[in-house]
Motif scaffolding. Structure first.
Motif: not given
Length: 196
Positions: A121-131
């Motif tokens: 159960e890894n931490a949620l993140v808000q990526p700066q960019a998405l592939l």
């Protein structure tokens, strides 16, 4: 190698998206393993070049399914350079995707949608960019996916990350955009880079 699906090969009016999805999935399935590996390496190289220019510290990636380009080597290189990678998780049928931290080599399992997600159960993140994997894409960099709308709902949120579509070149096709479709900033294939 499957034949390129030329724009003039699509009947007028444009093929509906269901037919187009079938055609593009068949073309992906028909790729010979050595051709696929070559294409995937070329795409991975282009992604690393893009990253050297843009340098997002956090990058949402995907685990390939249904013949999507396999970018494991690029992911390993990005991780070695200190990029925090994240995989998408589906939390509901009509909700945006969430992203959880992921490091190459970490154990994964399949969720109810068949998507590979971290076991931990890894931490949620808000990526700066998405592939973002694309089954197909058009000249305006609108994406054709599998029809679930998960990425469109995700990109409708603010702040919106930078978006880099990933596709094979034969996926460049004509289709009509729906009102809820959101164009990507760029699409990378083994043959080149496309921008609206």
């Amino acid at each position: 190698m499957p034949p390129r699906i030329a724009r003039d090969a699509i009947p007028v009016p444009m093929q509906n998206k269901l037919e187009l999805r079938r055609t593009l999935l068949a073309a992906r399935t028909a790729l010979a393993p050595d051709q696929r590996q070559l294409f995937d390496r070329r795409i991975g190289t282009k992604i690393l070049q893009w990253w050297r220019t843009e340098q997002p510290a956090t990058l949402g990636v995907y685990w390939p399914m249904r013949g999507e380009p396999d970018l494991h080597q690029a992911y390993a290189s990005l991780s070695e350079q200190g990029v925090q990678l994240a995989l998408p998780i589906i939390v509901g049928d009509t909700t945006p995707l969430q992203f959880v931290q992921w490091t190459p080599g970490e154990a994964l399992h399949k969720d109810r949608f068949g998507t590979s997600v971290p076991v931990a159960e890894n931490a949620l993140v808000q990526p700066q960019a998405l592939l973002i994997p694309c089954l197909g894409f058009n000249a305006e960099c609108f994406r054709l996916g599998y029809g679930g709308g998960f990425y469109d709902r995700t990109l409708a949120q603010q702040p919106r990350p930078r978006t880099l579509g990933v596709a094979y070149a034969f996926g460049e096709v004509d289709f009509a955009n729906e009102v809820y479709d959101i164009a990507l900033d760029m699409v990378i294939t083994e043959e080149g880079t496309f921008q609206p």
